[in-house]
Design a protein around this motif. Structure first.
Motif, short mmCIF file in Angstrom:
data_model
loop_
_atom_site.label_atom_id
_atom_site.label_comp_id
_atom_site.label_asym_id
_atom_site.label_seq_id
_atom_site.Cartn_x
_atom_site.Cartn_y
_atom_site.Cartn_z
N LEU A 36 -4.88 0.24 -7.36
CA LEU A 36 -3.75 -1.16 -6.74
C LEU A 36 -3.60 -0.66 -5.13
O LEU A 36 -3.71 -1.41 -4.14
CB LEU A 36 -2.45 -1.46 -7.42
N ALA A 37 -3.49 0.63 -4.59
CA ALA A 37 -3.00 0.83 -3.39
C ALA A 37 -4.47 0.80 -2.53
O ALA A 37 -4.30 0.19 -1.20
CB ALA A 37 -2.51 2.52 -3.39
N VAL A 38 -5.55 1.12 -3.07
CA VAL A 38 -7.02 1.02 -2.59
C VAL A 38 -6.91 -0.65 -2.32
O VAL A 38 -7.45 -0.99 -0.89
CB VAL A 38 -7.98 1.67 -3.19
N LEU A 39 -6.86 -1.15 -3.23
CA LEU A 39 -6.88 -2.50 -3.30
C LEU A 39 -6.16 -3.16 -1.88
O LEU A 39 -6.55 -3.99 -1.13
CB LEU A 39 -6.63 -3.43 -4.37
N CYS A 40 -4.86 -2.95 -1.75
CA CYS A 40 -3.96 -3.42 -0.87
C CYS A 40 -4.07 -3.07 0.55
O CYS A 40 -4.28 -3.67 1.42
CB CYS A 40 -2.52 -3.00 -1.32
N ALA A 41 -4.92 -1.70 0.44
CA ALA A 41 -5.21 -1.21 1.83
C ALA A 41 -6.52 -1.94 2.35
O ALA A 41 -6.48 -2.43 3.52
CB ALA A 41 -5.62 0.27 1.83
N VAL A 42 -7.41 -2.33 1.50
CA VAL A 42 -8.55 -3.12 2.01
C VAL A 42 -8.13 -4.60 2.23
O VAL A 42 -8.53 -5.00 3.47
CB VAL A 42 -9.47 -3.11 0.75
N CYS A 43 -7.06 -4.99 1.64
CA CYS A 43 -6.47 -6.46 2.09
C CYS A 43 -5.81 -6.12 3.50
O CYS A 43 -5.93 -7.48 4.12
CB CYS A 43 -5.63 -6.94 0.98
N THR A 44 -5.15 -5.37 3.50
CA THR A 44 -4.41 -4.91 5.04
C THR A 44 -5.35 -5.03 6.27
O THR A 44 -5.34 -5.81 7.31
CB THR A 44 -3.76 -3.62 5.01
N THR A 62 0.61 -1.09 -0.04
CA THR A 62 -0.06 0.13 0.13
C THR A 62 0.64 1.38 0.02
O THR A 62 0.58 2.43 -0.78
CB THR A 62 -1.06 -0.10 1.33
N VAL A 63 1.86 1.18 0.93
CA VAL A 63 2.69 2.52 0.92
C VAL A 63 3.68 2.63 -0.45
O VAL A 63 3.39 3.77 -0.94
CB VAL A 63 3.89 2.32 2.15
N VAL A 64 3.92 1.62 -1.03
CA VAL A 64 4.90 1.82 -2.11
C VAL A 64 3.98 2.20 -3.41
O VAL A 64 4.40 2.98 -4.25
CB VAL A 64 5.61 0.32 -2.59
N LEU A 65 2.68 1.48 -3.35
CA LEU A 65 1.81 1.95 -4.61
C LEU A 65 1.29 3.39 -4.52
O LEU A 65 1.05 4.16 -5.36
CB LEU A 65 0.83 1.05 -4.72
N THR A 66 0.94 3.70 -3.11
CA THR A 66 0.61 5.30 -2.96
C THR A 66 1.94 6.16 -3.20
O THR A 66 1.42 7.28 -3.88
CB THR A 66 0.40 5.36 -1.40
N LEU A 67 3.04 5.98 -3.08
CA LEU A 67 4.08 6.62 -3.51
C LEU A 67 4.29 6.72 -4.94
O LEU A 67 4.68 7.65 -5.64
CB LEU A 67 5.24 6.15 -2.85
N LEU A 68 3.87 5.40 -5.46
CA LEU A 68 3.97 5.59 -7.13
C LEU A 68 2.63 6.15 -7.64
O LEU A 68 2.99 7.09 -8.56
CB LEU A 68 3.85 3.91 -7.71
#
Length: 121
Positions: free
Chosen positions: A91-99, A67-73
């Motif tokens: 993708l960042a939102v999807l990873c945040a939801v999975c977290t 999430t952090v890496v995709l947010t920075l990208l």
């Protein structure tokens, strides 16, 4: 000797008492059903909670890092290939939801394992 006369209780406070008693009864019945054996389960069944806890402990930090890496990208703070900013944001939102799902699952697993220890299961 006669009993003193008590008028029947009516009104909203009587309904609240009834609802509370019914809710407590439902909770007690649900707890009893949870540990009820039907005979269809294996005799020496093992819990899947340790495996779920291991997966949660592995993937919660992984998804958080992603999430952090995709947010920075998405914010163009890191050099990235020519991909759309909305793609990285999605993708960042999807990873945040999975977290969030992984962390909630770890909380549920902790509660259920404590319950198993309490009931010596």
């Amino acid at each position: 000797m006669t009993q003193p006369f008590h008028p029947p209780r009516h009104g909203p406070h009587r309904l609240v008492e009834h609802w509370r008693a019914a809710a407590a009864d439902r909770r007690a019945r649900a707890a009893a059903r949870r540990w009820q054996h039907s005979g269809a389960e294996p005799r020496w069944a093992r819990s899947d909670l340790p495996a779920r806890r291991l997966l949660g402990r592995i993937f919660a930090p992984f998804f958080l890092l992603a999430t952090v890496v995709l947010t920075l990208l998405a914010a163009n703070a890191l050099p990235a290939p020519s991909a759309d900013r909305a793609f990285y944001t999605g993708l960042a939102v999807l990873c945040a939801v999975c977290t969030v799902v992984a962390v909630i699952d770890l909380i549920v697993i902790r509660r259920r394992m404590a319950e198993q220890r309490r009931w010596h299961r």
